[in-house]
Write a protein that holds these residues in place. Sequence first.
Motif, PDB file in Angstrom:
ATOM      1  N   ILE A 165       0.817  -1.219   0.000  1.00 18.46           N
ATOM      2  CA  ILE A 165       0.000   0.000   0.000  1.00 18.46           C
ATOM      3  C   ILE A 165       0.848   1.265   0.000  1.00 18.46           C
ATOM      4  N   GLY A 166       2.134   1.134   0.330  1.00 19.05           N
ATOM      5  CA  GLY A 166       3.008   2.297   0.298  1.00 19.05           C
ATOM      6  C   GLY A 166       2.763   3.243   1.460  1.00 19.05           C
ATOM      7  N   ASP A 167       3.350   4.412   1.396  1.00 19.88           N
ATOM      8  CA  ASP A 167       3.280   5.394   2.478  1.00 19.88           C
ATOM      9  C   ASP A 167       2.160   6.384   2.194  1.00 19.88           C
ATOM     10  N   LEU A 168       0.931   5.925   2.328  1.00 21.87           N
ATOM     11  CA  LEU A 168      -0.212   6.789   2.064  1.00 21.87           C
ATOM     12  C   LEU A 168      -0.293   7.893   3.113  1.00 21.87           C
ATOM     13  N   PRO A 169      -0.589   9.121   2.712  1.00 28.30           N
ATOM     14  CA  PRO A 169      -0.612  10.232   3.672  1.00 28.30           C
ATOM     15  C   PRO A 169      -1.819  10.152   4.601  1.00 28.30           C
ATOM     16  N   VAL A 170      -1.593  10.473   5.869  1.00 30.69           N
ATOM     17  CA  VAL A 170      -2.654  10.556   6.871  1.00 30.69           C
ATOM     18  C   VAL A 170      -2.498  11.899   7.577  1.00 30.69           C
ATOM     19  N   SER A 171      -3.535  12.712   7.574  1.00 28.14           N
ATOM     20  CA  SER A 171      -3.436  14.052   8.140  1.00 28.14           C
ATOM     21  C   SER A 171      -3.611  14.036   9.651  1.00 28.14           C
ATOM     22  N   GLU A 172      -3.151  15.108  10.279  1.00 26.99           N
ATOM     23  CA  GLU A 172      -3.318  15.274  11.726  1.00 26.99           C
ATOM     24  C   GLU A 172      -4.796  15.307  12.086  1.00 26.99           C
ATOM     25  N   GLU A 173      -5.600  15.961  11.265  1.00 26.16           N
ATOM     26  CA  GLU A 173      -7.031  16.043  11.541  1.00 26.16           C
ATOM     27  C   GLU A 173      -7.684  14.666  11.498  1.00 26.16           C
ATOM     28  N   GLU A 174      -7.271  13.836  10.571  1.00 22.32           N
ATOM     29  CA  GLU A 174      -7.813  12.474  10.494  1.00 22.32           C
ATOM     30  C   GLU A 174      -7.462  11.681  11.741  1.00 22.32           C
ATOM     31  N   ILE A 175      -6.237  11.830  12.229  1.00 16.95           N
ATOM     32  CA  ILE A 175      -5.818  11.120  13.436  1.00 16.95           C
ATOM     33  C   ILE A 175      -6.649  11.575  14.633  1.00 16.95           C
ATOM     34  N   ARG A 176      -6.839  12.889  14.749  1.00 14.88           N
ATOM     35  CA  ARG A 176      -7.598  13.424  15.879  1.00 14.88           C
ATOM     36  C   ARG A 176      -9.061  12.970  15.824  1.00 14.88           C
ATOM     37  N   GLN A 177      -9.638  13.015  14.650  1.00 16.77           N
ATOM     38  CA  GLN A 177     -11.035  12.607  14.527  1.00 16.77           C
ATOM     39  C   GLN A 177     -11.222  11.125  14.838  1.00 16.77           C
ATOM     40  N   ALA A 178     -10.235  10.312  14.477  1.00 20.97           N
ATOM     41  CA  ALA A 178     -10.324   8.874  14.754  1.00 20.97           C
ATOM     42  C   ALA A 178     -10.262   8.590  16.251  1.00 20.97           C
ATOM     43  N   TYR A 179      -9.620   9.471  17.007  1.00 21.85           N
ATOM     44  CA  TYR A 179      -9.471   9.268  18.448  1.00 21.85           C
ATOM     45  C   TYR A 179     -10.666   9.815  19.226  1.00 21.85           C
ATOM     46  N   GLU A 180     -11.199  10.930  18.762  1.00 21.27           N
ATOM     47  CA  GLU A 180     -12.243  11.620  19.520  1.00 21.27           C
ATOM     48  C   GLU A 180     -13.523  10.788  19.630  1.00 21.27           C
ATOM     49  N   GLU A 181     -14.174  10.946  20.790  1.00 23.80           N
ATOM     50  CA  GLU A 181     -15.446  10.292  21.038  1.00 23.80           C
ATOM     51  C   GLU A 181     -16.335  11.258  21.812  1.00 23.80           C
ATOM     52  N   VAL A 182     -17.645  11.058  21.671  1.00 23.49           N
ATOM     53  CA  VAL A 182     -18.582  11.813  22.500  1.00 23.49           C
ATOM     54  C   VAL A 182     -19.527  10.822  23.178  1.00 23.49           C
ATOM     55  N   ARG A 183     -19.836  11.134  24.431  1.00 22.69           N
ATOM     56  CA  ARG A 183     -20.840  10.333  25.132  1.00 22.69           C
ATOM     57  C   ARG A 183     -22.167  11.058  25.001  1.00 22.69           C
ATOM     58  N   THR A 184     -23.153  10.346  24.499  1.00 22.63           N
ATOM     59  CA  THR A 184     -24.437  10.997  24.225  1.00 22.63           C
ATOM     60  C   THR A 184     -25.588  10.277  24.904  1.00 22.63           C
ATOM     61  N   SER A 185     -26.632  11.062  25.177  1.00 20.15           N
ATOM     62  CA  SER A 185     -27.947  10.519  25.523  1.00 20.15           C
ATOM     63  C   SER A 185     -28.918  11.020  24.454  1.00 20.15           C
ATOM     64  N   HIS A 186     -29.959  10.249  24.221  1.00 24.66           N
ATOM     65  CA  HIS A 186     -30.941  10.728  23.230  1.00 24.66           C
ATOM     66  C   HIS A 186     -32.349  10.317  23.618  1.00 24.66           C
ATOM     67  N   ILE A 187     -33.276  11.027  23.044  1.00 24.00           N
ATOM     68  CA  ILE A 187     -34.692  10.671  23.111  1.00 24.00           C
ATOM     69  C   ILE A 187     -35.108  10.354  21.684  1.00 24.00           C
ATOM     70  N   LEU A 188     -35.609   9.143  21.470  1.00 22.70           N
ATOM     71  CA  LEU A 188     -35.961   8.685  20.116  1.00 22.70           C
ATOM     72  C   LEU A 188     -37.464   8.472  20.005  1.00 22.70           C
ATOM     73  N   ILE A 189     -38.051   9.108  19.025  1.00 19.23           N
ATOM     74  CA  ILE A 189     -39.457   8.870  18.678  1.00 19.23           C
ATOM     75  C   ILE A 189     -39.491   8.192  17.315  1.00 19.23           C
ATOM     76  N   ARG A 190     -40.000   6.969  17.279  1.00 18.30           N
ATOM     77  CA  ARG A 190     -40.101   6.227  16.025  1.00 18.30           C
ATOM     78  C   ARG A 190     -41.464   6.459  15.373  1.00 18.30           C
ATOM     79  N   PRO A 191     -41.495   6.568  14.044  1.00 14.30           N
ATOM     80  CA  PRO A 191     -42.796   6.652  13.377  1.00 14.30           C
ATOM     81  C   PRO A 191     -43.484   5.288  13.420  1.00 14.30           C
ATOM     82  N   GLU A 192     -44.792   5.287  13.518  1.00 12.44           N
ATOM     83  CA  GLU A 192     -45.560   4.036  13.523  1.00 12.44           C
ATOM     84  C   GLU A 192     -45.916   3.667  12.090  1.00 12.44           C
ATOM     85  N   GLY A 193     -44.896   3.263  11.328  1.00 15.44           N
ATOM     86  CA  GLY A 193     -45.080   2.935   9.925  1.00 15.44           C
ATOM     87  C   GLY A 193     -44.190   3.795   9.051  1.00 15.44           C
TER      88      GLY A 193
END
Length: 497
Positions: A165-193
């Motif tokens: 595959i060779g030395d494919l470039p990977v940006s700093e932003e890509e590395i940071r985004q791959a590491y970052e996480e968010v903890r979320t809560s949600h309220i979900l309303i599903r349609p009935e159909g």
Amino acid sequence: MFYKMRDKMKVVVIIVVVAMLGGGLWAALSYFFGGSQQVPAEAAAVVATVNGQDVTAWDLYQVFMNQLQQIEAQQGALPGRAYEAVRYQALDLLVGSLVLNQEIASRNLSASKAEVDAELQRIIDLFPSEDDFKSQLQAAGLTEDVLRSQLAEEVKYDKLTKEIIGDLPVSEEEIRQAYEEVRTSHILIRPEGDSDEAWAQAEEQIREVYTQVNAENFAQLAEEYSADGSSVQGGDIGFVPRGATVTEYEEVAFSLGVGEISEPVRSTYGYHIIMVTERKEAEGEEFEAVRAQIEEQLRYAKGEKDLLAWFEETKGAADVVIMDYQMNGYKHMQAGEFEDAVHYYKLALEQTENNGYLNASLGDAYYELGQLEDAIAQYKLATEAVNDYTLFAGLGDLYKETEQFDEAAAAYLRASELVPNDIWTQLALYQYLTDMERPDDALIVEERIQAFQARQDEYLKQLAEEQEASEAGAETEVEQDAVESAEEIDGDSDPEN
């Protein structure tokens, strides 16, 4: 990500994960090669060659059993008819792995002691202590020498991956985004159909909830309104990395700060109100410790398409000769070369007596050629050799197609008899007989279905009685403890004591 698995893995799992993440997509194939072993003489027969290198019956048996165990661990016991496909899959894995090993040898790729030491230490560091690592290794039935041998293969596969595959470039932003996480809560309303009206009603409901929600009452409203399992945790779904959920949810979640609440967001699941409760930012010692590993993983992901294309091309160009007649028959069946499949299945049957599944495979090849009477003859031989309901059901289908309805009904009834506790097969056979207008035969299967349901009802009743007795026993024990405690208290308060 690999770094998220710290302190959670056992040695056998780690080996496979290291193979897939460290050594590339195919490195896990080396898991099948555990070094030299004593091979029974009868298993030394050559079943295939790959660029002149032998694949023995013993090699094939080992990989076949490994594949079979993995599949059955996930799906339950497979019918005997499926073994041929699993065996061919095992052969294909062996061919691919040999092609890769040959490529490594031709490129003179090797693993030094220092490189293996580093990989071994990386695994040891996943455990609370080195003693814990050694005990887990022993519990897995492995030795450090075996693990080191495996890791040496992974190092070589990793080097091969990087060369391709060779030395494919990977940006700093890509590395940071791959590491970052968010903890979320949600309220979900599903349609009935799926109608526009159902979605409109779901949107109206979520907007009504949105007018009430804030950080303090979010969990309460999630418990009251949310339509998924997270409602019992107040809507909390834990940490979410990028790529782990639907795009609409991810984009909003990662745009929010801690404590912020989104407006209603539509996804394929329904309408969400999202709140971020924690963020894991790409900074600090922990991030720096895994930065290089994340970069390597991202580079591999970028090159995966080219890697697969190279592998398929290299494997396709290999000189693969299959000597095993049954595997040749299966190969030609998959290619739609049914006359060749008949030829090889016949040769396989000459070598193996009373193999009903081989007869069935030959019957399938005849069926594809439109030779239904020959197909029936082979399935009859198959059912004489093996009491397998799938063979009798297959024979019934052939009789039905040739309008031999008495024979079809008899075959279906025999299939039903062989699997009294398989409710789905019984229901299917009942339907077949009903469609054939065989009410008396269908009644026999219906009675078996009713008998199964009666057994299930009795089993559930017994379970309920045992549960009730267990709970009653527990209550009696608590009451007895209470009585004994009261007697002790009375005794302690007696003036004469």
